[in-house]
Design a protein around this motif. Structure first.
Motif, PDB file in Angstrom:
ATOM      1  N   LEU A   1       0.525  -1.085   0.205  1.00 16.48           N
ATOM      2  CA  LEU A   1       0.256   0.293  -0.156  1.00 16.48           C
ATOM      3  C   LEU A   1       0.667   1.072  -0.091  1.00 16.48           C
ATOM      4  O   LEU A   1       1.856   1.123   0.833  1.00 16.48           O
ATOM      5  CB  LEU A   1      -0.511   0.083   1.266  1.00 16.48           C
ATOM      6  CG  LEU A   1      -1.830  -0.742   1.299  1.00 16.48           C
ATOM      7  CD1 LEU A   1      -2.765  -1.377   2.419  1.00 16.48           C
ATOM      8  CD2 LEU A   1      -2.649  -1.020   0.246  1.00 16.48           C
ATOM      9  N   ASN A   2       0.027   2.368  -0.646  1.00 17.66           N
ATOM     10  CA  ASN A   2       1.341   3.096  -0.330  1.00 17.66           C
ATOM     11  C   ASN A   2       0.901   3.976   0.597  1.00 17.66           C
ATOM     12  O   ASN A   2      -0.051   5.474   1.146  1.00 17.66           O
ATOM     13  CB  ASN A   2       0.765   4.181  -1.761  1.00 17.66           C
ATOM     14  CG  ASN A   2       1.004   4.011  -3.431  1.00 17.66           C
ATOM     15  OD1 ASN A   2       1.904   3.193  -3.123  1.00 17.66           O
ATOM     16  ND2 ASN A   2       0.024   3.981  -4.161  1.00 17.66           N
ATOM     17  N   ILE A   3       1.333   4.102   1.663  1.00 21.20           N
ATOM     18  CA  ILE A   3       1.088   4.880   4.085  1.00 21.20           C
ATOM     19  C   ILE A   3       1.777   5.890   3.468  1.00 21.20           C
ATOM     20  O   ILE A   3       3.164   5.811   3.012  1.00 21.20           O
ATOM     21  CB  ILE A   3       1.820   3.647   4.837  1.00 21.20           C
ATOM     22  CG1 ILE A   3       1.002   2.114   3.745  1.00 21.20           C
ATOM     23  CG2 ILE A   3       1.662   3.959   5.588  1.00 21.20           C
ATOM     24  CD1 ILE A   3      -0.441   2.116   4.262  1.00 21.20           C
TER      25      ILE A   3
ATOM     26  N   VAL B   1      -2.258   5.696   6.760  1.00 19.67           N
ATOM     27  CA  VAL B   1      -2.997   4.621   6.054  1.00 19.67           C
ATOM     28  C   VAL B   1      -2.487   4.680   4.365  1.00 19.67           C
ATOM     29  O   VAL B   1      -1.627   6.135   3.746  1.00 19.67           O
ATOM     30  CB  VAL B   1      -4.056   4.967   6.574  1.00 19.67           C
ATOM     31  CG1 VAL B   1      -4.782   4.984   7.522  1.00 19.67           C
ATOM     32  CG2 VAL B   1      -4.924   6.559   6.308  1.00 19.67           C
ATOM     33  N   ASP B   2      -3.261   4.207   3.577  1.00 18.65           N
ATOM     34  CA  ASP B   2      -3.133   4.481   1.987  1.00 18.65           C
ATOM     35  C   ASP B   2      -4.285   5.612   1.958  1.00 18.65           C
ATOM     36  O   ASP B   2      -6.124   5.278   2.268  1.00 18.65           O
ATOM     37  CB  ASP B   2      -3.882   3.363   1.581  1.00 18.65           C
ATOM     38  CG  ASP B   2      -3.432   3.721  -0.287  1.00 18.65           C
ATOM     39  OD1 ASP B   2      -3.962   4.064  -0.838  1.00 18.65           O
ATOM     40  OD2 ASP B   2      -2.903   2.695  -1.029  1.00 18.65           O
ATOM     41  N   ARG B   3      -4.611   6.941   1.670  1.00 18.55           N
ATOM     42  CA  ARG B   3      -5.961   7.372   1.492  1.00 18.55           C
ATOM     43  C   ARG B   3      -6.266   6.894   0.271  1.00 18.55           C
ATOM     44  O   ARG B   3      -8.010   7.365   0.716  1.00 18.55           O
ATOM     45  CB  ARG B   3      -5.377   8.956   1.049  1.00 18.55           C
ATOM     46  CG  ARG B   3      -4.101   9.788   2.255  1.00 18.55           C
ATOM     47  CD  ARG B   3      -3.790  10.994   1.095  1.00 18.55           C
ATOM     48  NE  ARG B   3      -4.747  12.124   1.108  1.00 18.55           N
ATOM     49  CZ  ARG B   3      -5.371  13.437   1.612  1.00 18.55           C
ATOM     50  NH1 ARG B   3      -3.976  12.901   3.395  1.00 18.55           N
ATOM     51  NH2 ARG B   3      -5.631  14.221   1.224  1.00 18.55           N
ATOM     52  N   ASP B   4      -6.466   6.439  -0.638  1.00 20.66           N
ATOM     53  CA  ASP B   4      -7.107   6.227  -1.558  1.00 20.66           C
ATOM     54  C   ASP B   4      -7.907   5.097  -1.312  1.00 20.66           C
ATOM     55  O   ASP B   4      -9.355   4.793  -1.414  1.00 20.66           O
ATOM     56  CB  ASP B   4      -6.850   5.506  -3.119  1.00 20.66           C
ATOM     57  CG  ASP B   4      -5.924   7.548  -3.726  1.00 20.66           C
ATOM     58  OD1 ASP B   4      -6.488   8.491  -3.654  1.00 20.66           O
ATOM     59  OD2 ASP B   4      -5.173   7.117  -4.238  1.00 20.66           O
ATOM     60  N   LYS B   5      -7.555   3.880  -0.280  1.00 18.77           N
ATOM     61  CA  LYS B   5      -7.717   2.665  -0.207  1.00 18.77           C
ATOM     62  C   LYS B   5      -9.202   3.098   1.516  1.00 18.77           C
ATOM     63  O   LYS B   5      -9.778   2.967   0.756  1.00 18.77           O
ATOM     64  CB  LYS B   5      -6.806   1.915   0.744  1.00 18.77           C
ATOM     65  CG  LYS B   5      -6.277   1.301  -0.608  1.00 18.77           C
ATOM     66  CD  LYS B   5      -6.763   0.986  -1.273  1.00 18.77           C
ATOM     67  CE  LYS B   5      -6.222   0.137  -1.978  1.00 18.77           C
ATOM     68  NZ  LYS B   5      -6.884  -0.167  -3.466  1.00 18.77           N
TER      69      LYS B   5
ATOM     70  N   ILE C   1      -9.334  -4.566   2.862  1.00 16.58           N
ATOM     71  CA  ILE C   1      -8.841  -3.208   3.146  1.00 16.58           C
ATOM     72  C   ILE C   1      -8.304  -2.635   4.490  1.00 16.58           C
ATOM     73  O   ILE C   1      -7.335  -2.479   4.949  1.00 16.58           O
ATOM     74  CB  ILE C   1      -9.462  -1.939   2.629  1.00 16.58           C
ATOM     75  CG1 ILE C   1      -9.835  -2.029   0.910  1.00 16.58           C
ATOM     76  CG2 ILE C   1      -8.898  -0.580   2.918  1.00 16.58           C
ATOM     77  CD1 ILE C   1     -10.174  -1.038   0.037  1.00 16.58           C
TER      78      ILE C   1
ATOM     79  N   HIS D   1      -4.362  -2.766   6.813  1.00 17.33           N
ATOM     80  CA  HIS D   1      -4.013  -1.912   7.065  1.00 17.33           C
ATOM     81  C   HIS D   1      -3.528  -2.531   8.805  1.00 17.33           C
ATOM     82  O   HIS D   1      -3.424  -1.397   9.478  1.00 17.33           O
ATOM     83  CB  HIS D   1      -4.622  -0.614   6.785  1.00 17.33           C
ATOM     84  CG  HIS D   1      -4.622   0.153   6.504  1.00 17.33           C
ATOM     85  ND1 HIS D   1      -5.801   0.378   4.782  1.00 17.33           N
ATOM     86  CD2 HIS D   1      -4.209   1.641   5.852  1.00 17.33           C
ATOM     87  CE1 HIS D   1      -5.711   0.717   3.986  1.00 17.33           C
ATOM     88  NE2 HIS D   1      -4.629   1.948   4.716  1.00 17.33           N
TER      89      HIS D   1
ATOM     90  N   GLN E   1       7.474   8.254   1.101  1.00 18.45           N
ATOM     91  CA  GLN E   1       6.488   7.333   1.055  1.00 18.45           C
ATOM     92  C   GLN E   1       6.567   6.000   1.856  1.00 18.45           C
ATOM     93  O   GLN E   1       7.735   5.311   1.282  1.00 18.45           O
ATOM     94  CB  GLN E   1       5.832   6.727   0.154  1.00 18.45           C
ATOM     95  CG  GLN E   1       4.513   8.046  -0.207  1.00 18.45           C
ATOM     96  CD  GLN E   1       3.904   7.847  -1.831  1.00 18.45           C
ATOM     97  OE1 GLN E   1       3.992   6.310  -2.392  1.00 18.45           O
ATOM     98  NE2 GLN E   1       2.444   8.418  -2.240  1.00 18.45           N
TER      99      GLN E   1
ATOM    100  N   ILE F   1       5.920   1.801   2.434  1.00 20.65           N
ATOM    101  CA  ILE F   1       5.802   0.780   1.926  1.00 20.65           C
ATOM    102  C   ILE F   1       5.699  -0.063   3.085  1.00 20.65           C
ATOM    103  O   ILE F   1       6.041  -0.445   3.269  1.00 20.65           O
ATOM    104  CB  ILE F   1       6.745   0.758   0.460  1.00 20.65           C
ATOM    105  CG1 ILE F   1       6.215   1.866  -0.724  1.00 20.65           C
ATOM    106  CG2 ILE F   1       5.424  -1.125   0.153  1.00 20.65           C
ATOM    107  CD1 ILE F   1       5.513   1.849  -0.290  1.00 20.65           C
TER     108      ILE F   1
END
Length: 501
Positions: free
Chosen positions: A310-312, A354-358, A446, A450, A487, A489
């Protein structure tokens, strides 16, 4: 084929070898000591009794005493005139013979015993010489036969040999039973593992009365068997989930595909007039759109199952919730929605990695469920805050997002299954209005990606509350990494068995 002996045979053979070597050492030590004791006894008799008999013989030779009593001693008198004289009882001479050459003792020191050969085959004598005060007879040699000692040694050797053979035989029998008893736990393990190899993974090796070492081995084997059984059970459950997933996905895709194909065949056969062409195209477009949404959901779950990184990055969960509410109200104004705090009306600022998009997708999916499954006018609250949770390592701060609606709610018996894929509470609900049953499954996956969790409960006063919990990571290594473009990962956690595709 290599000839291999059993462990029992090797252990018994080793025991017999050690026992034989030990008895051989004892045998040799006993014979050496006995030989030394007997020789010392003969030497002592030569110096005491032999000297007395030699004196008597010397006196008899000089004519000052009577004839000596017969004895096994051989007396040799050295004469200065060259006429050496020897004496031995005829009966004893016949029995033992005489020394082959007793004069060799004169080359040594007085009272220093020597062993010389006898005239009879394989016989030997022990001999010494003593000086005298006579000028004519300067020395007397005294010899004693060792035949009796050799016979005693031979008999002792035979006795010891018989005893050794009996001990080795009894030791072999006893060691066989001891080894068999000692290896019984290993045979139990072998029997159990053989049953397991035939497919019975529930078998376990008993650990009682197995000894310390074998008991530890049995415990380790049981732990390994438990892990294997769990892995096989999880694999079987996963395979069943995969089959069910494929079946459900095929079933979901079959209906819109059948509709599209049906309209196409109806058009080819001329069954759709010009006045109904627009309606048929709308239905084909609607079914294709629904198929596209279902495929996108399946791809989303497949990516999550693959544990893609994820793009954390640090994100303000309150801002994400407010943005999702703004988008939701842009879609419809019939559902009043607002962002609140977890325990108050005013939201607090919560920063989490967190991954904002998720996270945005999760909130959007939950709001979409409210739009689909609750009547118009239902109020929706998105609560954001933090709470302390007790973990193994101590108290952990968790970021919490709760989507609360005040609709009809979900029956308690269905709450545990709503996160399953393709699960619908109302099976009679049409797919067009009810969705594919993948929305909450995506939410759950999701959350797990996380390292968090998703839970469902009843809203106070009626309705449904879906809670999302994420650990707040505030360690030094959670800062931006120059090698990842600012970022961090993080590989997501593995999904549970119920979420496997």
């Amino acid at each position: 084929m290599r000839n291999e002996r059993s462990l029992t045979g090797r252990l018994v053979a080793l025991y017999i070898l050690v026992l034989t070597l030990a008895l051989g050492l004892v045998f040799m030590s006993t014979m050496t000591v006995m030989n030394r004791v007997l020789i010392n006894q003969v030497d002592s008799d030569l110096k005491l009794s032999g000297a007395t008999i030699a004196q008597q013989t010397f006196n008899a030779l000089a004519g000052t005493s009577a004839q000596v009593v017969p004895s096994p001693y051989f007396i040799y008198v050295q004469n200065e005139s060259g006429a050496d004289w020897h004496y031995m009882s005829p009966s004893m001479e016949e029995r033992y013979g005489t020394p082959a050459d007793v004069t060799v003792v004169f080359d040594g020191q007085p009272s220093d015993p020597q062993t010389i050969q006898g005239t009879h085959p394989n016989t030997s004598w022990r001999a010494i010489y003593l000086p005298t005060v006579s000028n004519q007879f300067p020395a007397v040699a005294i010899a004693y036969p060792l035949s009796d000692i050799e016979n005693t040694k031979t008999q002792m050797m035979l006795v010891l040999l018989v005893i050794a053979v009996v001990i080795v035989a009894l030791g072999a029998i006893l060691s066989y039973f001891i080894v068999q008893h000692s290896l019984k736990p290993l045979r139990i393990i072998e029997h159990t593992t053989r049953q397991i190899s035939h497919g019975d993974l529930t078998q376990r090796v008993p650990t009682e009365n197995m000894g310390i070492e074998v008991g530890h081995l049995a415990g380790s084997i049981n732990i390994m068997l438990g892990q294997i059984e769990s892995a096989m059970t999880a694999r079987a459950r996963s395979e069943n989930k995969v089959r069910q997933f494929v079946s459900d996905a095929s079933h979901e895709l079959r209906t819109p595909l059948a509709s599209v194909r049906g309209y196409a065949e109806l058009y080819r056969m001329g069954g759709i007039g010009p006045d109904k062409m627009d309606q048929a195209m709308d239905r084909i477009e609607s079914e294709a759109r629904r198929m596209g949404g279902l495929v996108e959901d399946l791809l989303q779950l497949a990516r999550l199952d693959e544990s893609r990184p994820l793009n954390i990055a640090p994100a303000n969960l309150t801002e994400l919730a407010e943005s999702a509410v703004f988008d939701f109200q842009a879609r419809t104004s019939d559902y009043p929605a607002k962002v609140t705090g977890l325990f108050s009306d005013e939201p607090e600022e919560v920063i989490a990695l967190v991954d904002r998009d998720k996270i945005t997708q999760v909130i959007t999916n939950l709001l979409t469920n409210v739009l689909q499954h609750t009547p118009s006018g239902t109020a929706v609250d998105i609560a954001v805050g933090t709470e302390q949770v007790r973990a193994v390592t101590g108290m952990v701060t968790m970021a919490v997002i709760e989507v609360r609606d005040h609709g009809p709610g979900i029956p308690p018996e269905n709450r545990e299954r709503v996160f399953e894929r393709f699960y619908r509470i109302d099976t009679s609900r049409s797919r067009a209005s009810g969705g594919s049953g993948l929305g909450l499954a995506i939410v759950h996956s999701i959350a797990q990606a996380h390292h968090g969790s998703a839970n469902i409960s009843e809203t106070p006063g009626g309705g449904t509350t879906v809670s999302l919990n994420f650990p707040i990571l505030n360690r030094n290594d959670d800062r931006a990494n120059p090698h990842t473009g600012g970022q961090r990962i993080v590989s997501p956690a593995s999904p549970k068995d119920d979420d496997l595709a």
